[in-house]
Design a protein around this motif. Structure first.
Motif, PDB file in Angstrom:
ATOM      1  N   LYS A 427      14.958  21.163  25.575  1.00 50.81           N
ATOM      2  CA  LYS A 427      14.835  19.717  25.475  1.00 50.81           C
ATOM      3  C   LYS A 427      14.357  19.329  24.077  1.00 50.81           C
ATOM      4  CE  LYS A 427      14.250  18.555  30.348  1.00 50.81           C
ATOM      5  NZ  LYS A 427      13.504  17.710  31.309  1.00 50.81           N
ATOM      6  N   LEU A 428      14.618  18.086  23.741  1.00 51.05           N
ATOM      7  CA  LEU A 428      14.247  17.592  22.419  1.00 51.05           C
ATOM      8  C   LEU A 428      12.748  17.769  22.167  1.00 51.05           C
ATOM      9  CD1 LEU A 428      14.692  16.069  19.779  1.00 51.05           C
ATOM     10  CD2 LEU A 428      14.614  13.924  21.078  1.00 51.05           C
ATOM     11  N   SER A 429      11.932  17.495  23.186  1.00 51.18           N
ATOM     12  CA  SER A 429      10.478  17.596  23.000  1.00 51.18           C
ATOM     13  C   SER A 429      10.046  18.980  22.538  1.00 51.18           C
ATOM     14  CB  SER A 429       9.758  17.230  24.300  1.00 51.18           C
ATOM     15  OG  SER A 429       9.881  15.844  24.557  1.00 51.18           O
ATOM     16  N   GLU A 430      10.726  20.007  23.015  1.00 50.37           N
ATOM     17  CA  GLU A 430      10.365  21.364  22.627  1.00 50.37           C
ATOM     18  C   GLU A 430      10.590  21.601  21.139  1.00 50.37           C
ATOM     19  OE1 GLU A 430      12.125  24.298  25.278  1.00 50.37           O
ATOM     20  OE2 GLU A 430      12.264  22.768  26.848  1.00 50.37           O
ATOM     21  N   ARG A 431      11.553  20.893  20.549  1.00 47.57           N
ATOM     22  CA  ARG A 431      11.846  21.070  19.127  1.00 47.57           C
ATOM     23  C   ARG A 431      10.796  20.395  18.250  1.00 47.57           C
ATOM     24  NH1 ARG A 431      16.884  23.558  18.600  1.00 47.57           N
ATOM     25  NH2 ARG A 431      17.596  24.056  20.708  1.00 47.57           N
ATOM     26  N   LEU A 432       9.907  19.586  18.854  1.00 50.32           N
ATOM     27  CA  LEU A 432       8.866  18.896  18.098  1.00 50.32           C
ATOM     28  C   LEU A 432       7.528  19.635  18.123  1.00 50.32           C
ATOM     29  CD1 LEU A 432       9.773  15.322  19.341  1.00 50.32           C
ATOM     30  CD2 LEU A 432       9.858  16.055  16.954  1.00 50.32           C
ATOM     31  N   ARG A 433       7.487  20.808  18.742  1.00 50.58           N
ATOM     32  CA  ARG A 433       6.219  21.546  18.883  1.00 50.58           C
ATOM     33  C   ARG A 433       5.589  21.894  17.530  1.00 50.58           C
ATOM     34  NH1 ARG A 433       6.245  23.937  24.324  1.00 50.58           N
ATOM     35  NH2 ARG A 433       6.592  22.041  25.555  1.00 50.58           N
ATOM     36  N   SER A 434       6.418  22.108  16.500  1.00 55.05           N
ATOM     37  CA  SER A 434       5.902  22.550  15.209  1.00 55.05           C
ATOM     38  C   SER A 434       5.301  21.424  14.392  1.00 55.05           C
ATOM     39  CB  SER A 434       7.028  23.196  14.399  1.00 55.05           C
ATOM     40  OG  SER A 434       8.003  22.224  14.043  1.00 55.05           O
ATOM     41  N   GLY A 435       5.468  20.173  14.840  1.00 53.72           N
ATOM     42  CA  GLY A 435       4.950  19.051  14.082  1.00 53.72           C
ATOM     43  C   GLY A 435       5.875  18.580  12.986  1.00 53.72           C
ATOM     44  N   LYS A 436       7.104  19.100  12.942  1.00 54.80           N
ATOM     45  CA  LYS A 436       8.091  18.635  11.970  1.00 54.80           C
ATOM     46  C   LYS A 436       8.999  17.598  12.621  1.00 54.80           C
ATOM     47  CE  LYS A 436       8.398  22.852   9.153  1.00 54.80           C
ATOM     48  NZ  LYS A 436       9.332  23.880   8.596  1.00 54.80           N
ATOM     49  N   ALA A 437       9.708  16.857  11.770  1.00 53.48           N
ATOM     50  CA  ALA A 437      10.702  15.912  12.264  1.00 53.48           C
ATOM     51  C   ALA A 437      11.928  16.676  12.760  1.00 53.48           C
ATOM     52  CB  ALA A 437      11.097  14.941  11.157  1.00 53.48           C
ATOM     53  N   ARG A 454      18.185  19.604   2.736  1.00 52.24           N
ATOM     54  CA  ARG A 454      17.414  19.146   1.580  1.00 52.24           C
ATOM     55  C   ARG A 454      15.975  18.801   1.955  1.00 52.24           C
ATOM     56  NH1 ARG A 454      20.612  14.317  -0.823  1.00 52.24           N
ATOM     57  NH2 ARG A 454      19.059  14.561  -2.486  1.00 52.24           N
ATOM     58  N   TRP A 455      15.713  18.589   3.239  1.00 49.09           N
ATOM     59  CA  TRP A 455      14.345  18.329   3.718  1.00 49.09           C
ATOM     60  C   TRP A 455      13.914  19.452   4.675  1.00 49.09           C
ATOM     61  CZ3 TRP A 455      17.251  13.810   2.815  1.00 49.09           C
ATOM     62  CH2 TRP A 455      16.629  12.811   2.054  1.00 49.09           C
ATOM     63  N   ASP A 456      14.431  20.658   4.482  1.00 50.54           N
ATOM     64  CA  ASP A 456      14.222  21.680   5.514  1.00 50.54           C
ATOM     65  C   ASP A 456      12.768  22.126   5.658  1.00 50.54           C
ATOM     66  OD1 ASP A 456      13.959  23.181   3.222  1.00 50.54           O
ATOM     67  OD2 ASP A 456      15.651  24.518   3.628  1.00 50.54           O
ATOM     68  N   ASP A 457      11.899  21.772   4.710  1.00 54.73           N
ATOM     69  CA  ASP A 457      10.480  22.076   4.882  1.00 54.73           C
ATOM     70  C   ASP A 457       9.784  21.031   5.740  1.00 54.73           C
ATOM     71  OD1 ASP A 457      10.866  20.133   2.924  1.00 54.73           O
ATOM     72  OD2 ASP A 457       9.006  20.630   1.876  1.00 54.73           O
ATOM     73  N   ARG A 458      10.480  19.918   6.021  1.00 56.70           N
ATOM     74  CA  ARG A 458       9.885  18.828   6.783  1.00 56.70           C
ATOM     75  C   ARG A 458      10.720  18.401   7.987  1.00 56.70           C
ATOM     76  NH1 ARG A 458       9.696  15.604   1.374  1.00 56.70           N
ATOM     77  NH2 ARG A 458      10.702  17.523   0.702  1.00 56.70           N
ATOM     78  N   VAL A 459      11.993  18.777   8.004  1.00 52.56           N
ATOM     79  CA  VAL A 459      12.919  18.332   9.052  1.00 52.56           C
ATOM     80  C   VAL A 459      13.655  19.532   9.636  1.00 52.56           C
ATOM     81  CG1 VAL A 459      14.918  16.900   9.587  1.00 52.56           C
ATOM     82  CG2 VAL A 459      13.252  16.101   7.890  1.00 52.56           C
ATOM     83  N   ILE A 460      13.681  19.613  10.951  1.00 51.94           N
ATOM     84  CA  ILE A 460      14.437  20.642  11.663  1.00 51.94           C
ATOM     85  C   ILE A 460      15.797  20.064  12.046  1.00 51.94           C
ATOM     86  CG2 ILE A 460      14.539  22.102  13.710  1.00 51.94           C
ATOM     87  CD1 ILE A 460      11.472  22.028  13.755  1.00 51.94           C
ATOM     88  N   TYR A 461      16.851  20.730  11.680  1.00 47.61           N
ATOM     89  CA  TYR A 461      18.209  20.287  12.021  1.00 47.61           C
ATOM     90  C   TYR A 461      18.642  20.985  13.302  1.00 47.61           C
ATOM     91  CZ  TYR A 461      23.279  19.641  11.790  1.00 47.61           C
ATOM     92  OH  TYR A 461      24.585  19.330  12.082  1.00 47.61           O
ATOM     93  N   VAL A 462      19.070  20.198  14.275  1.00 48.88           N
ATOM     94  CA  VAL A 462      19.536  20.730  15.552  1.00 48.88           C
ATOM     95  C   VAL A 462      20.947  20.204  15.805  1.00 48.88           C
ATOM     96  CG1 VAL A 462      19.145  20.880  18.029  1.00 48.88           C
ATOM     97  CG2 VAL A 462      17.186  20.803  16.468  1.00 48.88           C
ATOM     98  N   ALA A 463      21.926  21.098  15.779  1.00 50.36           N
ATOM     99  CA  ALA A 463      23.312  20.745  16.080  1.00 50.36           C
ATOM    100  C   ALA A 463      23.615  21.210  17.493  1.00 50.36           C
ATOM    101  CB  ALA A 463      24.253  21.399  15.078  1.00 50.36           C
ATOM    102  N   SER A 464      23.692  20.269  18.415  1.00 46.72           N
ATOM    103  CA  SER A 464      23.905  20.634  19.813  1.00 46.72           C
ATOM    104  C   SER A 464      24.383  19.419  20.585  1.00 46.72           C
ATOM    105  CB  SER A 464      22.615  21.159  20.434  1.00 46.72           C
ATOM    106  OG  SER A 464      22.774  21.367  21.824  1.00 46.72           O
ATOM    107  N   ASP A 465      25.206  19.660  21.569  1.00 43.92           N
ATOM    108  CA  ASP A 465      25.555  18.593  22.493  1.00 43.92           C
ATOM    109  C   ASP A 465      24.422  18.476  23.515  1.00 43.92           C
ATOM    110  OD1 ASP A 465      26.909  16.573  23.673  1.00 43.92           O
ATOM    111  OD2 ASP A 465      28.593  17.790  24.396  1.00 43.92           O
TER     112      ASP A 465
END
Length: 516
Positions: A427-437, A454-465
């Protein structure tokens, strides 16, 4: 040693903020005047607090919710204690909450009017005792390296352009920033010169645990009377409100004789208090700091705003402050915050605080012991039992409609991100555990991925349906779970880049494609 952040107050707000700051790797000191977090007033029944949807989501996003639920269950004790703490649950209809004691019910609430709301891990609300909540937050903070000093209250504060000096009875500490989470009588707020403005109390409220000589003289439940209001749960849990202008709150000892006098006056009976086991007072004083920051000193929780505990909004408001402030202060300390990011803490949270204070004042207005108030109460009682009325009050009380002003755009912008279930079962909430966007891309769009890199130190990219995308094609979620950008059309990388730069500062240059 100079800490990155010092926090005054080891209540839920201070501890949650400390955990947020440690997610970013900052050094954090927490100073707490009390030697022990345990207190009878933090346990059931008086320590029970209702958590709103945004609070539950925040705790879940940080992996804290299961621990809180497990510990509170073990601390709750017997079923009798639970019944005393939540006597209003023993009803044929399932109540969803109340406004000034007037209940609304689940069978009247139309959740279809909230198109972007999805049921969360604990439903629409959750009850928790303060001791369990604080214990879990303290354990998380300590395990992550927060320096917690109990029995060490702040006595004075001096600050300069680059450091804050905090004086206690036995030691002086230095920090780059200081956050006052030290309650309604905040030493930090006073020492920092913050203006505190609002309305004076109309009543003294009492929370008491007693043994009555003749318990049957009081009827269980909530009762409005010509002199006030009282709530009684057997065997001896009583809450009552005496419209005395707040004259008795913290002005003299709470004795058995005084409690009996007030109880008789408010209840209109000759009830006799045989034993007074526990008593505390509170008022409906509603004050808010006119600013949440002065230099390197900030306020959060009750230090920034106080109001009556009616409806249980105070804890949720304070935890929302902590979630909003943590990542912004961390980015400021790291040096990668965009201009003005820290100022958005006050601009976003002060209007929310003002709304809660007015919500509290409105409830007091419906509790005044007058004929006109009782007439108005009858009208509100009729309205709240309609589908539109119950849905409105549920939206406000549960926090489902909470929206921060983050500008125009998709209706989700400024709202808590729905906990979308991805096709891989996460779930999306699980991807926020690290405190990043999180930049969630349902179409695996290459330009969005390059943008996120370009923001990979601050933003997690998730490509998923997702199991249900709710019509979205992509959304950018801030570390605190608020939607910063969303679209239902083919994503425009320029729009996404603009949103990312607004919240996360300057990006690294786009990397050249690899030859391999």
């Amino acid at each position: 040693m100079i800490y990155d952040v010092a926090i005054a107050g080891a209540g839920p707000v201070g501890l949650f903020l400390a955990c947020e700051l440690r997610l970013a790797g900052l050094s954090v000191l927490v100073l707490e005047q009390a030697h022990d977090l345990r207190s009878p007033l933090k346990r059931l029944p008086f320590g029970m607090r209702g958590l709103t949807v945004p609070t539950i989501e925040s705790l879940y996003r940080r992996g804290l919710l299961d621990d809180i639920a497990a510990l509170q269950s073990s601390n709750a004790g017997s079923g009798a204690n639970n019944a005393a703490a939540a006597h209003w649950m023993n009803q044929p209809r399932r109540p969803g909450g109340h406004f000034a004691g007037i209940q609304f019910y689940h069978d009247k609430i139309d959740t279809s009017t909230w198109p972007y709301h999805r049921p969360g891990p604990a439903g629409s609300n959750m009850a928790v005792d303060l001791e369990s909540l604080e214990s879990v937050l303290a354990a998380r903070a300590a395990s992550t390296g927060v320096d917690i000093r109990r029995g060490t209250g702040v006595e004075g504060v001096d600050s300069s352009d680059d450091v804050v000096i905090i004086r206690t009875a036995g030691e002086t500490f230095h920090a780059r920033w200081l956050v006052g989470c030290d309650g309604g009588r905040s030493t930090v707020r006073k020492a920092g010169g913050f203006e505190f403005a609002g309305t004076e109390p109309e009543f003294t409220g009492y929370s008491i645990d007693v043994e009555l000589a003749e318990p049957d003289k009081l009827q269980p439940g909530r009762h409005y009377t010509p002199t006030g209001m009282y709530t009684y749960a057997r065997p001896g849990t009583i809450g009552m409100v005496d419209f005395d202008g707040g004259a008795f709150h913290r002005t003299q000892p709470i004795t058995l004789d005084h409690v009996q006098t007030v109880l008789r006056r408010v209840s209109g009976t000759d009830v006799t208090v045989a034993t007074l086991r526990l008593a505390a007072t509170w008022t409906d004083r509603a004050y808010q700091a006119t600013s949440y920051r002065r230099g390197r000193v900030l306020l959060a929780g009750d230090a920034a705003h106080v109001h009556s505990p009616l409806g249980g909004q105070g804890l949720n408001l304070g935890l929302g402050d902590a979630m909003n402030l943590g990542w912004k202060l961390a980015a400021t300390l790291r040096g990668d915050a965009p201009d003005g990011l820290l100022d958005t803490y006050a601009s976003e949270r002060m209007p929310i605080g003002a709304q809660v204070l007015d919500w509290s004042r409105a409830q007091v207005a419906l509790m005044r012991p007058s004929r006109s108030t009782r007439a108005l109460e009858a009208i509100i009682r009729d309205l709240i039992d309609t589908p539109d009325g119950a849905t409105y009050f549920a939206r406000r009380v549960w926090g489902v409609g909470l929206r921060h002003d983050l500008g125009d755009g998709h209706p989700l912008v400024g709202c808590s991100a729905p906990d979308l279930e991805l096709v891989d079962g996460t779930k999306l909430s699980e991807r926020l555990r690290s405190g990043k966007a999180v930049l969630l891309d349902f179409n695996a769009d290459a330009p969005l991925q390059r943008l996120a890199n370009r923001w990979d130190d601050r933003v997690i990219y998730v490509a998923s349906d997702a199991v249900d995308t709710m019509g979205l094609s992509a959304l950018l979620v801030r570390p605190d779970g608020l939607v910063a950008w969303a679209t239902e059309a083919t994503p425009d990388p320029d729009e996404a880049a603009s949103a990312a730069s607004r919240w996360f500062g300057k990006a690294a240059p786009e990397r050249a494609p690899s030859d391999g």
